[in-house]
Design a protein around this motif. Structure first.
Motif, short mmCIF file in Angstrom:
data_model
loop_
_atom_site.label_atom_id
_atom_site.label_comp_id
_atom_site.label_asym_id
_atom_site.label_seq_id
_atom_site.Cartn_x
_atom_site.Cartn_y
_atom_site.Cartn_z
N ILE A 174 18.93 16.91 -16.42
CA ILE A 174 19.81 16.58 -17.55
C ILE A 174 20.29 15.16 -17.31
CG2 ILE A 174 21.94 17.13 -18.76
CD1 ILE A 174 21.60 20.02 -17.80
N SER A 175 19.99 14.25 -18.21
CA SER A 175 20.39 12.86 -18.02
C SER A 175 21.91 12.75 -17.89
CB SER A 175 19.92 12.00 -19.20
OG SER A 175 18.51 11.93 -19.24
N HIS A 176 22.33 11.78 -17.09
CA HIS A 176 23.78 11.58 -16.91
C HIS A 176 24.38 11.17 -18.26
CE1 HIS A 176 27.58 9.89 -15.61
NE2 HIS A 176 27.43 10.56 -14.46
N PRO A 177 25.37 11.91 -18.76
CA PRO A 177 25.92 11.62 -20.10
C PRO A 177 26.47 10.20 -20.23
CG PRO A 177 26.66 13.76 -19.31
CD PRO A 177 25.98 13.09 -18.15
N GLY A 178 27.11 9.69 -19.17
CA GLY A 178 27.65 8.34 -19.24
C GLY A 178 26.57 7.30 -19.40
N LEU A 179 25.45 7.49 -18.67
CA LEU A 179 24.33 6.56 -18.77
C LEU A 179 23.67 6.68 -20.13
CD1 LEU A 179 22.37 4.51 -17.63
CD2 LEU A 179 21.21 6.36 -16.40
N THR A 180 23.50 7.90 -20.62
CA THR A 180 22.91 8.10 -21.94
C THR A 180 23.74 7.41 -23.02
OG1 THR A 180 21.95 10.23 -21.30
CG2 THR A 180 22.22 9.82 -23.65
N ASP A 181 25.04 7.60 -22.97
CA ASP A 181 25.93 6.97 -23.97
C ASP A 181 25.85 5.45 -23.88
OD1 ASP A 181 26.71 9.47 -24.78
OD2 ASP A 181 28.62 9.45 -23.68
N PHE A 182 25.77 4.92 -22.67
CA PHE A 182 25.68 3.47 -22.48
C PHE A 182 24.40 2.93 -23.10
CE2 PHE A 182 24.15 -0.06 -19.70
CZ PHE A 182 25.10 -1.02 -20.07
N LEU A 183 23.27 3.60 -22.88
CA LEU A 183 22.00 3.15 -23.43
C LEU A 183 22.01 3.21 -24.95
CD1 LEU A 183 19.57 4.93 -20.93
CD2 LEU A 183 20.00 2.47 -21.08
N ILE A 184 22.58 4.26 -25.49
CA ILE A 184 22.67 4.38 -26.95
C ILE A 184 23.54 3.27 -27.52
CG2 ILE A 184 23.53 5.81 -28.84
CD1 ILE A 184 22.76 8.27 -27.15
N LYS A 185 24.65 3.00 -26.86
CA LYS A 185 25.57 1.95 -27.32
C LYS A 185 24.88 0.59 -27.32
CE LYS A 185 30.08 -0.16 -26.40
NZ LYS A 185 31.28 -0.19 -25.52
N VAL A 186 24.12 0.28 -26.25
CA VAL A 186 23.40 -0.99 -26.18
C VAL A 186 22.38 -1.08 -27.31
CG1 VAL A 186 21.76 -2.35 -24.83
CG2 VAL A 186 23.72 -1.29 -23.70
#
Length: 266
Positions: A174-186
């Motif tokens: 399960i991808s780290h939620p914080g990293l996923t959110d950061f990538l989506i935001k970028v």
């Protein structure tokens, strides 16, 4: 008699192998099965299994490794490429391009690794993650593009030409939620087309990286690709270019405070 009997290395689908040419360092052959004219009705209904295959060729030695003997071409549209082993040559191509474009003024250290034996247990990734002991893991992979006709109506999860796929979860991680959110935001801030992937079966090197040592926050950026594990995989070059842009932007924008924010809960 000029015949060899193969052992599977990785996730090959035996049903697509008959009649395909294969080659090794010093050998060449054709994968085949018993002639259909010699099979009865019940045998013809059965799915082909790996043990049904043999290779008709020459100059084989015990222990030889064979690969699909196919070439790369465009598929009508010049942006669409068809060929073998885009899984995971596509990821390596994106990695090389990123390392060439990254700024010299990064606040972080970046290690690029082209791993081995992902298909048989992500072994190279496990060794590399243990040695490097990273704070963060980002795997560059392919993503299963399911935008093709199916037996039943369905809504594709990942499509060619719609941008790189950010993995939410797969069968190994399960991808780290914080990293996923950061990538989506970028991606949104840079207006980079992107998709989200959920894969019920299969995994990537991230499955080993995220459990290395005390654990490594990890995610995957996938290049949408059709017909995985076949000699005719298909991808869109624009998705590779957007993956380079997304990862380069993410790495250049990653600071210590942003990294620490991954672990803050609301």
């Amino acid at each position: 008699d000029g015949f060899a009997f193969p052992s599977n290395v990785g996730g090959w689908n035996p049903q697509i192998l008959p009649s395909n040419p294969l080659r090794g360092n010093k050998c060449w052959g054709i994968a085949s099965i018993s002639p259909l004219g010699l099979l009865d009705k019940e045998e013809k209904k059965k799915a082909i299994k790996s043990e049904d295959l043999f290779i008709d060729g020459d100059n084989f030695s015990s222990g030889d490794f064979l690969v699909q003997d196919s070439s790369t071409a465009t598929l009508g549209n010049p942006n669409l490429l068809v060929g073998k082993s885009f899984d995971d040559r596509a990821g390596v191509a994106v990695l090389i391009k990123i390392l060439g474009e990254l700024s010299d003024d990064l606040e972080i250290d970046v290690y690029g690794v082209a791993t081995v034996q992902e298909e048989v247990g992500a072994r190279g990734a496990g060794v590399a993650a243990y040695k490097l002991d990273p704070d963060l893991g980002l795997v560059l992979e392919v993503a299963l593009a399911d935008d093709v006709p199916m037996n039943e109506p369905h809504t594709p999860v990942v499509r060619l030409g719609k941008g790189p796929a950010i993995t939410v979860k797969d069968a190994s991680m399960i991808s780290h939620p914080g990293l996923t959110d950061f990538l989506i935001k970028v991606a949104k801030e840079r207006e980079i087309p992107h998709q989200l992937e959920i894969l019920e079966r299969g995994g990537t090197d991230a499955g080993r990286i995220h459990i290395s040592r005390e654990g490594v926050p990890s995610s995957v950026i996938g290049i949408p690709t059709r017909y995985l594990h076949s000699p005719v995989e298909v991808l869109d070059l624009r998705d590779l270019e957007r993956a380079v842009e997304l990862v380069t932007s993410a790495l250049e924008g990653l600071t210590k405070p942003k990294f620490e924010a991954f672990f803050q809960t609301s």
